[in-house]
Design a protein around this motif. Sequence first.
Motif, PDB file in Angstrom:
ATOM      1  N   TRP A   6       0.807  -1.227   0.000  1.00  0.00           N
ATOM      2  CA  TRP A   6       0.000   0.000   0.000  1.00  0.00           C
ATOM      3  C   TRP A   6       0.834   1.268   0.000  1.00  0.00           C
ATOM      4  O   TRP A   6       0.307   2.360  -0.184  1.00  0.00           O
ATOM      5  CB  TRP A   6      -0.948   0.012   1.194  1.00  0.00           C
TER       6      TRP A   6
ATOM      7  N   PRO B 174     -10.571   2.886   3.188  1.00  0.00           N
ATOM      8  CA  PRO B 174     -11.569   3.935   2.960  1.00  0.00           C
ATOM      9  C   PRO B 174     -11.101   5.046   2.029  1.00  0.00           C
ATOM     10  O   PRO B 174     -11.943   5.764   1.466  1.00  0.00           O
ATOM     11  CB  PRO B 174     -11.836   4.476   4.374  1.00  0.00           C
ATOM     12  N   ASP B 175      -9.804   5.195   1.847  1.00  0.00           N
ATOM     13  CA  ASP B 175      -9.285   6.262   0.994  1.00  0.00           C
ATOM     14  C   ASP B 175      -8.925   5.782  -0.409  1.00  0.00           C
ATOM     15  O   ASP B 175      -8.327   6.535  -1.181  1.00  0.00           O
ATOM     16  CB  ASP B 175      -8.048   6.900   1.642  1.00  0.00           C
ATOM     17  N   ARG B 176      -9.283   4.555  -0.716  1.00  0.00           N
ATOM     18  CA  ARG B 176      -8.965   4.012  -2.043  1.00  0.00           C
ATOM     19  C   ARG B 176     -10.236   3.561  -2.756  1.00  0.00           C
ATOM     20  O   ARG B 176     -11.190   3.110  -2.127  1.00  0.00           O
ATOM     21  CB  ARG B 176      -7.994   2.826  -1.945  1.00  0.00           C
ATOM     22  N   GLU B 177     -10.213   3.662  -4.072  1.00  0.00           N
ATOM     23  CA  GLU B 177     -11.293   3.159  -4.904  1.00  0.00           C
ATOM     24  C   GLU B 177     -11.190   1.630  -4.960  1.00  0.00           C
ATOM     25  O   GLU B 177     -10.103   1.085  -5.202  1.00  0.00           O
ATOM     26  CB  GLU B 177     -11.167   3.760  -6.303  1.00  0.00           C
TER      27      GLU B 177
ATOM     28  N   GLY C 289      -4.098   4.653  -4.814  1.00  0.00           N
ATOM     29  CA  GLY C 289      -5.461   5.156  -4.819  1.00  0.00           C
ATOM     30  C   GLY C 289      -6.537   4.156  -5.145  1.00  0.00           C
ATOM     31  O   GLY C 289      -7.717   4.519  -5.210  1.00  0.00           O
TER      32      GLY C 289
END
Length: 341
Positions: free
Chosen positions: A8, A308-311, A284
């Motif tokens: 990540w 939660p911050d990634r598509e 992302g």
Amino acid sequence: MIRMPAEWETHAATWVAWPHNRMDWPGKFAAIPFVFAEIIRHLGRRERVEILVRDAAMEARARGVLDRAGALSANVRFHALPTDRIWLRDSGCCFVRDGDALGAVQWRFNAWAKYDNFQQDAEVAGFMARAAGARGRRAGMVLEGGSIDVNGRGTLLTTEECLLSKVQERNPGLGREGYEKAFAEHLGIRKVIWLGDGIRGDDTHGHVDDLSRFVGERTVVTVVEPRRDDPNHAPLAENLRRLRAATDQDGRPLEVVELPLPGPLTYRGIRLPASYGNFYIANGLVLVPVFNDPNDRVALDLLASLFPDREIVGIYSGDFIWGFGAMHCMTQQQPALAVGE
């Protein structure tokens, strides 16, 4: 100081190889280039994509498919290098941080101690290291990237079935202590968590990237099978038990999150290694294999809560998995070098 970053962490690029070996997907190959195009389309929006092709003719075919799929962009680059197969997670190098520089661990590759045609794939790791301008480190032992997963802080997951079994034995005579020493030397690992067996249908004989994956420094997702009559039930329950009892490199307990499997998927009477655990974390976004199964939504929602911050992008892999691999198996991340780190 050597450190293998977590998946990540920010990437400079993702490496893939364009599909060409029809025998990896007998009867289903026609769909595979378009699965790759969909994957590359998403990756290219977020980071550079380095694609290995055999020659100019293959590059032209790949460009045509990518163009039709709206996946060609300035982030897509091609490199001429013949390959036997496209599973760069295993044949490619493992990129590491070597002090302030980019390093590349070049493990030996022998096609999972199963196939004879791997001579071209054995050259992939060195090529990638040179093309990326990385400091090459020859490890002198056989290892596939799909057999390990790291948290970027010194803890590594692997399985006894893959590395310690006499079946498809990669390094005869090398035991648990020998592997742990190699992981420390080449990847900066201080703690190895040994799981047991992998899932049914995995012809690598126990790769961890179908089973258990770090999604945070102390958080692991692990696949489970609640149906007691399924052959995956007992080994996955044992892996869950081991993870719940494990600690990280600093002696802290792990947070263990259970991830379902899709229902059994077979083709031509063969059980396939369909697993949501074979997701790939990119800049992302997270690419997740899906199978038109009721558990697709459960897996996507769970991974969305963890990232939660990634598509979260589902990629239909019902045809792709006939090649015994999915998103994670086909990709290899090249980490970005942070200024001043």
